[in-house]
Motif scaffolding. Structure first.
Motif, PDB file in Angstrom:
ATOM      1  N   LYS A 102     -13.348 -26.559 -19.360  1.00  0.00           N
ATOM      2  CA  LYS A 102     -13.581 -25.476 -18.665  1.00  0.00           C
ATOM      3  C   LYS A 102     -14.381 -25.871 -17.233  1.00  0.00           C
ATOM      4  O   LYS A 102     -14.504 -25.381 -16.078  1.00  0.00           O
ATOM      5  N   LYS A 103     -15.253 -27.193 -17.503  1.00  0.00           N
ATOM      6  CA  LYS A 103     -15.932 -27.583 -16.442  1.00  0.00           C
ATOM      7  C   LYS A 103     -15.160 -28.179 -15.285  1.00  0.00           C
ATOM      8  O   LYS A 103     -14.915 -28.081 -14.149  1.00  0.00           O
ATOM      9  N   GLY A 104     -13.957 -28.845 -15.766  1.00  0.00           N
ATOM     10  CA  GLY A 104     -12.975 -29.441 -14.927  1.00  0.00           C
ATOM     11  C   GLY A 104     -12.182 -28.282 -14.159  1.00  0.00           C
ATOM     12  O   GLY A 104     -11.682 -28.628 -13.020  1.00  0.00           O
ATOM     13  N   VAL A 105     -11.782 -27.171 -15.011  1.00  0.00           N
ATOM     14  CA  VAL A 105     -11.047 -26.338 -14.331  1.00  0.00           C
ATOM     15  C   VAL A 105     -11.885 -25.567 -13.036  1.00  0.00           C
ATOM     16  O   VAL A 105     -11.359 -25.322 -12.005  1.00  0.00           O
ATOM     17  N   ASN A 106     -13.146 -25.331 -13.410  1.00  0.00           N
ATOM     18  CA  ASN A 106     -14.036 -24.849 -12.383  1.00  0.00           C
ATOM     19  C   ASN A 106     -14.187 -25.763 -11.292  1.00  0.00           C
ATOM     20  O   ASN A 106     -14.301 -25.142 -10.007  1.00  0.00           O
ATOM     21  N   ASP A 107     -14.257 -27.030 -11.586  1.00  0.00           N
ATOM     22  CA  ASP A 107     -14.415 -27.969 -10.218  1.00  0.00           C
ATOM     23  C   ASP A 107     -13.361 -27.881  -9.741  1.00  0.00           C
ATOM     24  O   ASP A 107     -13.410 -28.081  -8.300  1.00  0.00           O
ATOM     25  N   GLY A 108     -12.294 -28.016 -10.171  1.00  0.00           N
ATOM     26  CA  GLY A 108     -10.939 -28.104  -9.434  1.00  0.00           C
ATOM     27  C   GLY A 108     -10.656 -26.790  -8.523  1.00  0.00           C
ATOM     28  O   GLY A 108     -10.310 -26.770  -7.359  1.00  0.00           O
ATOM     29  N   ASP A 109     -11.221 -25.521  -9.037  1.00  0.00           N
ATOM     30  CA  ASP A 109     -11.049 -24.372  -8.250  1.00  0.00           C
ATOM     31  C   ASP A 109     -12.192 -24.325  -7.304  1.00  0.00           C
ATOM     32  O   ASP A 109     -11.697 -23.849  -6.100  1.00  0.00           O
ATOM     33  N   SER A 110     -13.173 -25.033  -7.567  1.00  0.00           N
ATOM     34  CA  SER A 110     -14.380 -25.150  -6.296  1.00  0.00           C
ATOM     35  C   SER A 110     -13.789 -26.059  -5.260  1.00  0.00           C
ATOM     36  O   SER A 110     -14.077 -25.720  -4.047  1.00  0.00           O
ATOM     37  N   GLU A 111     -12.967 -27.144  -5.428  1.00  0.00           N
ATOM     38  CA  GLU A 111     -12.456 -28.033  -4.543  1.00  0.00           C
ATOM     39  C   GLU A 111     -11.477 -27.364  -3.759  1.00  0.00           C
ATOM     40  O   GLU A 111     -11.446 -27.619  -2.514  1.00  0.00           O
ATOM     41  N   ILE A 112     -10.676 -26.550  -4.361  1.00  0.00           N
ATOM     42  CA  ILE A 112      -9.576 -25.871  -3.774  1.00  0.00           C
ATOM     43  C   ILE A 112     -10.153 -24.875  -2.515  1.00  0.00           C
ATOM     44  O   ILE A 112      -9.710 -24.811  -1.610  1.00  0.00           O
ATOM     45  N   GLU A 113     -11.174 -24.151  -3.238  1.00  0.00           N
ATOM     46  CA  GLU A 113     -11.716 -23.232  -2.287  1.00  0.00           C
ATOM     47  C   GLU A 113     -12.740 -23.864  -1.177  1.00  0.00           C
ATOM     48  O   GLU A 113     -12.616 -23.474  -0.124  1.00  0.00           O
ATOM     49  N   ALA A 114     -13.237 -25.194  -1.302  1.00  0.00           N
ATOM     50  CA  ALA A 114     -13.934 -25.777  -0.280  1.00  0.00           C
ATOM     51  C   ALA A 114     -12.841 -26.244   0.774  1.00  0.00           C
ATOM     52  O   ALA A 114     -13.107 -26.351   1.961  1.00  0.00           O
ATOM     53  N   GLU A 115     -11.801 -26.567   0.346  1.00  0.00           N
ATOM     54  CA  GLU A 115     -10.509 -27.300   1.461  1.00  0.00           C
ATOM     55  C   GLU A 115     -10.144 -25.931   2.102  1.00  0.00           C
ATOM     56  O   GLU A 115      -9.853 -26.291   3.440  1.00  0.00           O
ATOM     57  N   LYS A 116      -9.997 -24.608   1.497  1.00  0.00           N
ATOM     58  CA  LYS A 116      -9.498 -23.547   2.197  1.00  0.00           C
ATOM     59  C   LYS A 116     -10.568 -23.255   3.181  1.00  0.00           C
ATOM     60  O   LYS A 116     -10.068 -22.965   4.504  1.00  0.00           O
ATOM     61  N   GLN A 117     -11.795 -23.299   2.800  1.00  0.00           N
ATOM     62  CA  GLN A 117     -12.775 -23.113   4.014  1.00  0.00           C
ATOM     63  C   GLN A 117     -12.678 -24.016   4.966  1.00  0.00           C
ATOM     64  O   GLN A 117     -13.082 -23.782   6.333  1.00  0.00           O
ATOM     65  N   ALA A 118     -12.689 -25.439   4.620  1.00  0.00           N
ATOM     66  CA  ALA A 118     -12.776 -26.308   5.684  1.00  0.00           C
ATOM     67  C   ALA A 118     -11.621 -26.058   6.659  1.00  0.00           C
ATOM     68  O   ALA A 118     -11.447 -26.258   7.823  1.00  0.00           O
ATOM     69  N   ALA A 119     -10.470 -25.995   6.176  1.00  0.00           N
ATOM     70  CA  ALA A 119      -9.046 -25.708   6.897  1.00  0.00           C
ATOM     71  C   ALA A 119      -9.177 -24.486   7.931  1.00  0.00           C
ATOM     72  O   ALA A 119      -9.107 -24.470   9.127  1.00  0.00           O
ATOM     73  N   GLN A 120      -9.818 -23.503   7.439  1.00  0.00           N
ATOM     74  CA  GLN A 120     -10.131 -22.249   8.024  1.00  0.00           C
ATOM     75  C   GLN A 120     -11.278 -22.426   9.240  1.00  0.00           C
ATOM     76  O   GLN A 120     -11.058 -21.893  10.157  1.00  0.00           O
ATOM     77  N   ALA A 121     -12.164 -23.246   8.953  1.00  0.00           N
ATOM     78  CA  ALA A 121     -13.333 -23.560   9.910  1.00  0.00           C
ATOM     79  C   ALA A 121     -12.537 -24.275  10.936  1.00  0.00           C
ATOM     80  O   ALA A 121     -12.967 -24.090  12.273  1.00  0.00           O
ATOM     81  N   ALA A 122     -11.767 -25.293  10.731  1.00  0.00           N
ATOM     82  CA  ALA A 122     -10.948 -26.111  11.526  1.00  0.00           C
ATOM     83  C   ALA A 122     -10.261 -25.371  12.656  1.00  0.00           C
ATOM     84  O   ALA A 122     -10.296 -25.352  13.914  1.00  0.00           O
ATOM     85  N   ALA A 123      -9.441 -24.409  11.728  1.00  0.00           N
ATOM     86  CA  ALA A 123      -8.654 -23.399  12.871  1.00  0.00           C
ATOM     87  C   ALA A 123      -9.493 -22.674  13.395  1.00  0.00           C
ATOM     88  O   ALA A 123      -8.935 -22.261  14.608  1.00  0.00           O
ATOM     89  N   ASP A 124     -10.757 -21.996  13.148  1.00  0.00           N
ATOM     90  CA  ASP A 124     -11.325 -21.129  13.960  1.00  0.00           C
ATOM     91  C   ASP A 124     -12.017 -21.923  14.940  1.00  0.00           C
ATOM     92  O   ASP A 124     -12.299 -21.430  16.185  1.00  0.00           O
ATOM     93  N   THR A 125     -12.372 -23.255  14.701  1.00  0.00           N
ATOM     94  CA  THR A 125     -12.945 -24.155  15.824  1.00  0.00           C
ATOM     95  C   THR A 125     -12.089 -24.455  16.967  1.00  0.00           C
ATOM     96  O   THR A 125     -11.984 -24.277  18.236  1.00  0.00           O
ATOM     97  N   LYS A 126     -10.576 -24.580  16.743  1.00  0.00           N
ATOM     98  CA  LYS A 126      -9.628 -24.693  17.771  1.00  0.00           C
ATOM     99  C   LYS A 126      -9.454 -23.360  18.588  1.00  0.00           C
ATOM    100  O   LYS A 126      -9.291 -23.498  19.736  1.00  0.00           O
TER     101      LYS A 126
END
Length: 87
Positions: A41-65
Motif C-alpha cells: 500500500k505504501k509503494g502504491v501511494n508513493d507511486g501515485d504521489s510521484e506521478i502527481e508531482a511529475e504532472k505538477q512539475a510539467a504543468q508548472a514548466a508549461a505555465d512558465t513558458k
C-alpha cells in the motif's frame, strides 16, 4: 467445488492449519503477510504521489513558458555518419 465452503468449513481448515504448523508459526506468518500488505500500500501511494508531482512539475514548466513567452530549441545531436572515422 469451493462454493460450498461455509463458516464451519473455514473453522475446520483453520484448526487443521493450527495443529499442523502451531500457533507461533501461524502468527508470525500472518504478521509477515500484514507487513507485506502495508509495504504494498505504501509503494502504491508513493507511486501515485510521484506521478502527481511529475504532472505538477510539467504543468508548472508549461505555465512558465506561456508567461515568459519563450520556447526552447530542440536538442540537436550529431548524426551517426559524422562519428569519428578510424584510419
Amino acid at each position: 467445488m469451493l462454493n460450498n465452503i461455509g463458516i464451519p468449513g473455514l473453522l475446520l481448515i483453520a484448526v487443521v492449519v493450527l495443529v499442523l504448523f502451531g500457533r507461533g508459526k501461524v502468527s508470525s506468518l500472518m504478521g509477515e503477510v500484514g507487513k507485506g500488505i502495508t509495504a504494498f500500500k505504501k509503494g502504491v501511494n508513493d507511486g501515485d504521489s510521484e506521478i502527481e508531482a511529475e504532472k505538477q512539475a510539467a504543468q508548472a514548466a508549461a505555465d512558465t513558458k506561456i508567461v515568459h513567452g519563450t520556447e526552447t530549441a530542440p536538442l540537436v545531436t550529431p548524426a551517426a555518419s559524422e562519428e569519428k572515422k578510424e584510419v
